[in-house]
Write a protein that holds these residues in place. Structure first.
Motif, short mmCIF file in Angstrom:
data_model
loop_
_atom_site.label_atom_id
_atom_site.label_comp_id
_atom_site.label_asym_id
_atom_site.label_seq_id
_atom_site.Cartn_x
_atom_site.Cartn_y
_atom_site.Cartn_z
N ASN A 131 0.68 -1.29 0.15
CA ASN A 131 0.02 -0.01 -0.21
C ASN A 131 0.78 1.31 -0.19
O ASN A 131 0.27 2.35 -0.14
N VAL A 132 2.28 1.09 -0.02
CA VAL A 132 3.23 2.40 -0.02
C VAL A 132 3.46 2.49 -1.42
O VAL A 132 3.76 1.67 -2.33
N THR A 133 3.12 3.78 -2.00
CA THR A 133 3.31 4.22 -3.48
C THR A 133 4.55 4.90 -3.49
O THR A 133 5.24 5.12 -4.53
N VAL A 134 5.13 5.76 -2.49
CA VAL A 134 6.20 6.80 -2.51
C VAL A 134 7.02 6.56 -1.36
O VAL A 134 6.47 6.38 -0.16
N MET A 192 1.21 7.08 0.94
CA MET A 192 0.43 6.16 0.49
C MET A 192 -0.26 6.84 -0.99
O MET A 192 0.08 8.03 -1.28
N GLU A 193 -1.20 6.16 -1.62
CA GLU A 193 -1.76 6.76 -2.76
C GLU A 193 -2.49 8.06 -2.97
O GLU A 193 -2.37 8.84 -3.75
N LYS A 194 -3.21 8.25 -1.64
CA LYS A 194 -3.81 9.57 -1.60
C LYS A 194 -3.21 10.75 -0.92
O LYS A 194 -3.66 11.77 -0.99
N ASP A 195 -1.69 10.39 -0.59
CA ASP A 195 -1.06 11.40 -0.08
C ASP A 195 -0.44 12.29 -1.31
O ASP A 195 0.07 11.87 -2.32
N THR A 239 -1.83 5.69 -7.65
CA THR A 239 -1.65 4.35 -7.44
C THR A 239 -0.17 4.10 -7.90
O THR A 239 0.12 4.57 -9.07
N ARG A 240 0.40 2.79 -7.83
CA ARG A 240 1.40 2.29 -8.34
C ARG A 240 1.16 1.69 -9.84
O ARG A 240 -0.01 1.34 -10.31
N GLY A 241 1.96 2.26 -10.62
CA GLY A 241 1.93 1.83 -12.19
C GLY A 241 0.93 2.73 -12.82
O GLY A 241 1.00 2.64 -13.97
N ALA A 242 0.35 3.79 -12.35
CA ALA A 242 -0.43 4.68 -12.82
C ALA A 242 0.23 5.75 -13.49
O ALA A 242 1.44 6.18 -13.15
N ASN A 243 -0.20 6.44 -14.54
CA ASN A 243 0.43 7.85 -14.83
C ASN A 243 0.06 8.92 -13.92
O ASN A 243 -1.16 8.99 -13.25
N LEU A 258 -9.07 17.63 -0.13
CA LEU A 258 -10.19 16.68 -0.68
C LEU A 258 -10.20 15.27 0.05
O LEU A 258 -11.02 14.81 0.64
N TRP A 259 -8.83 14.80 0.28
CA TRP A 259 -8.82 13.32 0.85
C TRP A 259 -8.17 13.82 2.39
O TRP A 259 -7.89 12.79 2.86
N ASN A 260 -8.02 15.02 2.97
CA ASN A 260 -7.42 15.29 4.21
C ASN A 260 -5.97 14.49 4.26
O ASN A 260 -5.93 14.09 5.60
N SER A 261 -5.15 14.63 3.38
CA SER A 261 -4.21 13.73 3.40
C SER A 261 -3.00 14.89 3.18
O SER A 261 -3.13 15.90 2.55
#
Length: 544
Positions: A35-38, A104-107, A146-150, A236-239
């Motif tokens: 779940n870690v993207t960065v 994570m992906e929303k951060d 997310t991982r692998g997305a542009n 928006l995501w409060n991240s």
């Protein structure tokens, strides 16, 4: 500590590492969760530059060099291991501390929309300093994915589905005063790396939107360690995510003269020590010794105005300007004393004295967080407000000039002692007047935030200032309560005395010869003293 060729890291954990120029250290993180993207990897040193890169051989667009540097690793699908390489830029061992922080992906991704610096994604804060101000700048962030997305486009629009919804909170953190040790920096920079620890320990200075330029100015505090960082927030995501913290002492450790350990020049110490002696005397005896009080006030006004004038129009060295300022201050003090002797205007003298007290009061008011309000970025608003506050003091006390003079001599005289103390021991109280002088001398200082630390030294010295001022005012009020408010007009007194002596024949002083005749008689006596004895001639015997 780690000084081997391999540095095993855990996400969110700091490790101290000794680096050298010849043997790069390989930093590795394993078993990264899906779940870690960065992962943002960063390294910090106190004064020696460190090179951080994705490859053993650093490339311009995949490495960074500095004392506070970091890299962003965008994880691929199924990737569980990240590797970076560290080494010192110069010869010799360098103590540093390293950490990797997952998001994570929303951060949001700090520096994800970089168009200015070399790295494609640059989470670093770039810092420049002068003796006047500190400038930090950073690249705009991008939305998480997310991982692998542009990655989301940085310039596709300005709506709520783009990076333009992001907000940037700029934080400041002060290191302990007068502490320049490496280990103190290493322990405190950890408090400014993660989002939650930044919010818990840092001071939030301002918030920028995507419409604002991503650069901020602060007043410079030479010799005082300061850490800056930026939190980017997605409403928006409060991240949130944090950039790479950056630190400065606004001085050089390498210079032989005026380095971080010895900032005050000898000329500054001599000037303000002498000024403090005069101020301490004025604090307790200013009203009794009225002419000394006037000299002290005239010195302040003339010295300040002349220093501003000579700094703006000449390129003289600091020592030369300070010597000329001292001479101008002495002349200004004497002129105020002479003007009192000739014209005897208590109202005019008290207006000048009250204006000096009002100046200090107004400077103290803008030394508080009030001075950082956005409205005071405008020079016209600032100076009009400052002048009105300064004039308020002499206007309020126009009906009780003795109390005004005693308050001014006690408060301003004791602050002169504080300025002298600041030449030997760091204290933020010196910036009450120094920041104002910077704003007068520098056209762009209005853009700088003027926050300063207030720690143990400052509380002690503030207590000294309060004690001196209160003691000086109390002693003078008790001593002068049965005395006349002010001495009589000296010139008129002298004229009346001269007329009295010339008309009153019963006055013994009436029979005193004029000064010119007395000097002539003295010279005749001296002439007779050096004359030789005349030879004795015929004498008539005494008849008995």
């Amino acid at each position: 500590f780690c000084n081997a060729g391999l540095l095993e890291l855990s996400l969110g954990k700091f490790r101290n590492v000794l680096l050298n120029q010849t043997n790069p250290v390989e930093a590795v993180i394993r078993n990264i969760a899906s779940n870690v993207t960065v992962v943002i990897f960063q390294v910090h040193a106190q004064q020696s530059d460190v090179v951080i890169s994705f490859d053993k051989t650093p490339l311009v667009n995949s490495s960074g060099t500095g004392v506070d540097k970091g890299l962003v690793s965008i994880l691929r699908p199924e990737q569980t291991v990240c590797t970076w390489y560290l080494r010192a830029l110069d010869a010799g061992q360098v103590l540093s501390t390293a950490i990797s922080i997952p998001y994570m992906e929303k951060d949001p991704i700090p520096g994800g929309c970089n168009l200015e610096f070399d790295l494609e994604v640059d989470p670093n804060i770039y810092l420049d300093y002068t003796l006047v101000d500190i400038h930090i700048k950073f690249a705009p962030a991008n939305l998480g994915y997310t991982r692998g997305a542009n990655p989301p486009s940085c310039d596709s629009g300005t709506g709520q589905n783009s990076r333009w919804r992001l907000r940037y909170d700029v934080y400041q953190y002060f290191l302990p005063e007068s502490d320049l040790s490496e280990m103190v920096l290493m322990s405190h920079i950890r408090k400014m790396s993660g989002v939650q620890s930044i919010k818990a320990n840092g001071i939030k200075m301002l918030t920028l939107t995507a419409d604002d330029k991503t650069n901020v100015y602060f007043s410079s505090l030479p010799g005082q360690g300061v850490i800056y960082n930026v939190i980017v927030w997605d409403p928006l995501w409060n991240s949130s995510a944090a950039y790479i913290p950056v630190h400065t002492y606004a001085c050089s450790f390498a210079d032989l003269v005026d380095n971080c350990s010895s900032l005050s020049k000898l000329s500054t110490k001599v000037f303000f020590t002498a000024f403090a002696v005069l101020g301490l005397f004025t604090c307790f005896f200013g009203h009794r010794f009225w002419k000394t009080d006037l000299f002290f006030t005239g010195f302040i006004v003339a010295a300040f105005v002349f220093f501003v004038f000579i700094t703006r129009i000449t390129g003289l060295s600091y020592d030369a300007r300070l010597i000329l300022t001292a001479v101008a201050g002495i002349i200004g003090g004497l002129l105020l004393v002479v003007s009192w002797w000739r014209f005897g205007s208590v109202l005019l003298c008290m207006f000048v004295i009250g204006l000096v007290l009002g100046f200090l009061f107004s400077a103290t008011l803008f030394f508080t967080p009030i001075g950082n309000y956005r409205v005071f970025r405008d020079d016209v608003v600032f100076w009009v407000t400052f002048t009105c506050v300064a004039l308020m003091i002499p206007v309020l006390f126009i009906g009780c000039p003795r109390i005004l003079n005693i308050l001014a001599s006690g408060i301003v005289g004791s602050y002169a002692v504080i300025l002298a103390i600041a030449c030997y021991v760091y204290t933020s109280l010196a910036y009450i007047t120094l920041d104002l002088l910077r704003r007068v001398l520098n056209n762009y200082f209005s853009r700088a935030y003027t926050n300063v630390p207030f720690q143990r030294n400052d509380f002690i010295i503030l207590s000294v200032w309060a004690m001196l001022a209160l003691s000086g005012v109390t002693v003078q009020l008790r001593r002068e309560r049965s005395e006349v408010p002010f001495p009589p007009h000296p010139y008129l007194t002298w004229k009346r005395e001269r007329e009295r002596r010339s008309t009153n024949v019963l006055d013994p002083s009436h029979h005193i010869p004029p000064l010119r005749e007395r000097i002539h008689n003295k010279l005749l006596h001296i002439k007779v003293f050096f004359q030789k004895d005349q030879p004795a001639g015929e004498r008539t015997p005494l008849l008995l």
